[in-house]
Design an enzyme around this catalytic site. Structure first.
Site, PDB file in Angstrom:
ATOM      1  N   GLU A   1       0.805  -1.223   0.000  1.00  0.00           N
ATOM      2  CA  GLU A   1       0.000   0.000   0.000  1.00  0.00           C
ATOM      3  C   GLU A   1       0.839   1.274   0.000  1.00  0.00           C
ATOM      4  OE1 GLU A   1      -0.144  -2.241   2.484  1.00  0.00           O
ATOM      5  OE2 GLU A   1      -0.260  -1.275   4.452  1.00  0.00           O
ATOM      6  N   ASN A   2       2.155   1.144   0.113  1.00  0.00           N
ATOM      7  CA  ASN A   2       2.988   2.335  -0.075  1.00  0.00           C
ATOM      8  C   ASN A   2       3.257   2.633  -1.544  1.00  0.00           C
ATOM      9  OD1 ASN A   2       4.523  -0.091   0.127  1.00  0.00           O
ATOM     10  ND2 ASN A   2       6.390   1.116   0.171  1.00  0.00           N
TER      11      ASN A   2
END
Lengths: 232, 219, 219, 232
Positions: C47-48
């Site tokens: 999710e980064n």
């Protein structure tokens, strides 16, 4: 394998689009329109379509081809000039048209791709676009509440794509293609160059393949120019 | 006689400031790009997804993938950037564009603008105009002072369907330059060979003539 | 005895389907990547800002600009794509990720989850957990069945501050597999050497044993 | 000339950041943090800052350096582990912390850059994050209303940039840098490679220069790795 989104051609890509479907179609004017898919939709003869597209093509190209065959029930667009058949159908009541501001159109796509069901925009406040819509005031400024689109299909055209559906657009042909690609429940991408995974630089991808369900390499792109203008 | 279209564009070009990001609408506004003052740099935004719009291409070098919001073939310039339509209107909505120039059918003395729809005529759509007028901090309208029938387009209130409320900051017409103030139109410049009387006669909205109203300098 | 962490991960990996986009949380969920079944392809979302997370780099090839959500150095794979944090959570919120696996401190019989905050202990933050649990269509929790004191973590209701409501679909613990149903936890599999009696004793929430409850197959 | 956004260095870039300012700082963990600007902020000694940043660095690097010097009044973050001094200041009441979901944090930046003052998100519904916030139900699903950020300064780190401020990020260092670059009233970008206009491909730009007000080429990047993990 499950991540290979490739289909043979436009016909296969659009095989399950049925009468009455709502379809987003990318492009601005005739720039970056999904030519192959439009041809396939005309050939399939699917009817009563609701088309979300910034423009409606010209008489003999783009969505104009689907107007000639009377496949379109409703257009949702920001600008629909340059099309005599469109005008005829509109005046005769055969065609329904919903005109919405261009930025609202683009943002309703983006928000669908971002899972945000509605958003405020100042565009259209005080105009007939505001009719029936909720308004809200923030810091003294009035906004209309607009909903994200909810379209079964998005059909877009990209420059390059890989088999996972990662897309790269070229120049101003990115336009509505990128936000619409993110917005479809089923997104179909036709590309000029279909490459294997690993051939695109992961830093340069405009729309990641997670948003794309079917991809094929189109053929015979005409890429018609609407207003050829050159330097004196 | 009043100004011709190129002269209107030339006058508006004087509003450009070094470092401005500018959106030019279709028609007279497009001509403003031909009169960018020497010694300043501006970036033209084309709302279909380009910052740094360059001139038309040399014949034979046109590219169907590279057009402006008027669908004309164009070129890029060093420092150009492409983006999608959602980001384009994002930067417009966020007020990042310093100046928007667009045409109009009517402007009201309170800054309302009507430029997208004429009842009884085929409606082509508002395109990006409603987004632009609702968001831009600085909007200049370029238009003829009167319509073909001679009716004033600077009105107490718009008759035509509205594009945006209280948004126009300045109007440049063939007759003069008009700021929108809380007291209506303030004429700050008039065209050469155009009298104040003519401006008064052709302006239906509330009009004030600035004490230092001067003659427009155009070539 | 129950399963070890690797066996829990191995069992969860059986939930993967060909073509899935999957987000794996920190801890046991990360281990799931080691047990992707042969013959299927999945894409791991970090999710980064990465789709297509590959294995850890070979020593000396690590890149500070290429990390996962646990801040570990990683690699890409053919077909990877980078994007920013806003788009990352956009695709999560839009339901494009097929399966999310994450750890938890408590799961309630209605699918509520608590996994971010323990009163009295330093709160580090929810990171992306609240976004993931609020948006994902299919959430599997990987955790120990009981805490260190032996208290059940499968509860009638969460005691700890909630991360998300009604979101967990399945829980895989060292003792078994538990689907969240409208009647609470449904035990569909139990670990080898773990008795139904032990599961009943260690499950505080409403528990049903499936008629066809079977022994988990793990290596 | 007006479009040249270049400043000499970090010191000049941050010269007008005053005590009490609200600053966005890009990066995820220590990946893609604006190292030079943080060093300059420490040197300047500006106090009582509100920092919007996904994380708070580690004790001796990143925002941790500004915590050591007690320049931070409030952190708005999604995750603040790995920092003993942070914990000490928090427990002693010297430091205020607002924890918000990571996607909400990123989207509050994006929306600022898109001129959308608020948006609905399901993240945090039913949790303490929802306290005091408006909720709305759409299609049976509950959403919290979250506001776009309103920050005076955004400080980001990019891989490449040109003198107009066009930015390209590398790999996962794009993270919060891109949405924050779009969100600042004044956006400061430090880059590893500052190039002339014309050297970046306009198709590959992640954040167009219209969003960037100052740019400089940083020096001595440490690019520290927080969790070095290698294959067996």
């Amino acid at each position: 394998m499950g991540l290979n989104k490739c289909v043979k051609n436009a016909e296969e890509a659009i095989h399950d689009i049925q009468d009455g479907a709502t379809i987003m179609l990318g492009g601005f004017g005739l720039c970056g329109i999904p030519e192959n898919s439009i041809t396939a939709l005309v050939a399939k003869g699917v009817k009563n379509l609701t088309c979300i597209s910034n423009n409606a093509g010209v008489d003999d190209f783009g969505i104009g081809l689907m107007l000639q065959t009377k496949q379109v029930k409703k257009m949702i667009s920001s600008y629909v000039g340059e099309n005599a058949e469109f005008e005829r159908q509109l005046l005769s009541g055969e065609l329904e048209v919903e005109l919405i501001p261009q930025g609202t159109l683009a943002t309703r796509c983006l928000m669908a791709g971002y899972g945000i069901p509605f958003f405020p925009t100042p565009a259209g406040v005080g105009t007939e676009v505001a009719d029936g819509k909720d308004t809200v005031v923030r810091n003294g400024k009035t906004y209309l509440i607009e909903d994200a689109f909810d379209a079964e299909f998005a059909i877009v055209k990209a420059w390059k794509g890989d088999t996972y559906g990662n897309l790269i657009f070229k120049d101003t042909a990115r336009n509505f293609n990128a936000p619409m690609a993110m917005a479809g429940k089923t997104t179909i991408a036709e590309v000029e160059h279909l490459v294997n995974i690993g051939e695109l630089n992961p830093n340069e991808i405009h729309v990641p393949g997670i948003y794309v369900h079917r991809i094929f390499e189109g053929s015979n792109y005409e890429k018609r120019i609407e207003q050829l203008t050159v330097r004196n | 006689m009043g100004l011709n279209k190129n002269q209107i564009a030339q006058r508006i070009a004087k509003e450009l400031q070094d470092g401005f990001y500018v959106n030019l609408g279709i028609g007279i506004p497009t001509l403003v790009a031909n009169y960018i003052p020497h010694g300043i740099e501006v970036v033209l935004q084309s709302e279909n997804g380009l910052l740094g719009m360059g001139p038309f291409p040399i014949a034979g070098h046109e590219d169907a993938d590279l057009i402006n919001a008027g669908k004309q073939t164009i070129t890029t310039l060093p420092g150009s950037a492409f983006f999608d339509s959602a980001m384009s209107f994002g930067m417009i909505r966020a007020g990042k564009v310093h100046l928007t120039v667009l045409g109009a059918m009517e402007v009201a003395e309170n800054g309302d603008i009507a430029n997208w729809k004429v009842p009884g005529k085929m409606v082509k759509g508002m395109g990006g105009a409603m987004d632009l007028v609702a968001s831009a901090k600085n909007i200049i309208v370029a238009m003829q002072h009167t319509d073909k029938a001679g009716n004033s387009k600077l009105l107490p209130a718009c008759h035509l369907p509205i594009t945006g409320l209280h948004c126009v900051k300045k109007v440049v017409t063939d007759l003069g330059v008009f700021e929108i103030t809380k007291d209506g139109f303030l004429c700050t410049e008039h065209a050469p060979d155009v009298t104040i009387e003519e401006i008064k006669a052709k302006t239906a909205g509330k009009l004030t003539i600035a004490a230092d109203c001067k003659i427009m300098e155009v070539a």
